[in-house]
Design a protein around this motif. Structure first.
Motif, PDB file in Angstrom:
ATOM      1  N   ARG A  35      56.029  59.124  41.926  1.00 37.70           N
ATOM      2  CA  ARG A  35      55.600  60.038  40.704  1.00 37.70           C
ATOM      3  C   ARG A  35      55.037  61.327  41.382  1.00 37.70           C
ATOM      4  O   ARG A  35      54.945  61.283  42.784  1.00 37.70           O
ATOM      5  N   HIS A  63      59.251  58.406  38.388  1.00 38.59           N
ATOM      6  CA  HIS A  63      60.469  58.569  38.665  1.00 38.59           C
ATOM      7  C   HIS A  63      61.080  57.237  39.154  1.00 38.59           C
ATOM      8  O   HIS A  63      60.730  56.798  40.251  1.00 38.59           O
ATOM      9  N   ASP A 104      54.755  60.661  34.571  1.00 38.42           N
ATOM     10  CA  ASP A 104      55.928  60.112  34.532  1.00 38.42           C
ATOM     11  C   ASP A 104      56.215  59.330  35.936  1.00 38.42           C
ATOM     12  O   ASP A 104      55.616  59.506  36.763  1.00 38.42           O
ATOM     13  N   LEU A 136      63.694  58.242  34.125  1.00 38.63           N
ATOM     14  CA  LEU A 136      61.960  58.097  34.328  1.00 38.63           C
ATOM     15  C   LEU A 136      61.784  56.653  33.694  1.00 38.63           C
ATOM     16  O   LEU A 136      62.375  56.230  32.741  1.00 38.63           O
ATOM     17  N   LYS A 137      60.574  55.985  34.040  1.00 40.07           N
ATOM     18  CA  LYS A 137      60.033  54.722  33.507  1.00 40.07           C
ATOM     19  C   LYS A 137      60.267  54.816  32.083  1.00 40.07           C
ATOM     20  O   LYS A 137      59.716  55.535  31.400  1.00 40.07           O
ATOM     21  N   GLU A 160      59.805  66.111  34.506  1.00 41.26           N
ATOM     22  CA  GLU A 160      58.915  65.112  34.773  1.00 41.26           C
ATOM     23  C   GLU A 160      57.592  65.410  34.596  1.00 41.26           C
ATOM     24  O   GLU A 160      57.268  66.605  34.865  1.00 41.26           O
TER      25      GLU A 160
END
Length: 129
Positions: free
Chosen positions: A58, A98, A96, A76-77, A92
């Motif tokens: 992140r 990554h 977020d 992204l999650k 992002e």
């Protein structure tokens, strides 16, 4: 002795391959944002070798990505995976994670520009789970 030598050579090759997969990050510019005390902009390029990727991470920043060369896969999650080509962008947010950042090609390098808006002195990248 021969088995130990072969094992050592294989281990060195495996370590070299793992290291080769890490991206090359180049800092281009850092600028304090006086209109936003305590904040700064950081501009970097990220280069992935063929088949290269980044670990889950992140930024704790607003990250604006612009693909310069090759193609990259980003996710992204909780989001969908996207494949980006030169001229395409990605964003992002500060919260977020990554989860996917990799070169889409096993034969061609990929390069992208990132503009991070973050707290002054904060690291540009933080490992995440």
């Amino acid at each position: 002795m021969t088995i130990k030598l072969v094992a050592l050579v294989l281990l060195c090759l495996m370590i070299g391959t793992a290291v080769a997969q890490e991206p090359k990050v180049t800092s281009l510019m850092s600028k304090d944002l006086p209109e936003n005390p305590g904040r700064e902009a950081l501009m970097i390029t990220v280069e992935h070798a063929p088949g290269g990727s980044s670990a889950i991470h992140r930024h704790n920043a607003h990250a604006f990505v612009y693909v310069l060369e090759g193609s990259v896969v980003m996710q992204l999650k909780g989001g969908q995976q996207v494949t980006l080509i030169p001229g395409q962008t990605f964003f992002e947010g500060p919260d977020d994670v990554h989860v996917v950042d990799r070169n889409a090609s096993g034969t061609q390098p990929a390069k992208f520009l990132v503009l991070l808006i973050k707290d002054q002195g904060a690291p540009a990248l933080v490992p995440a789970q």
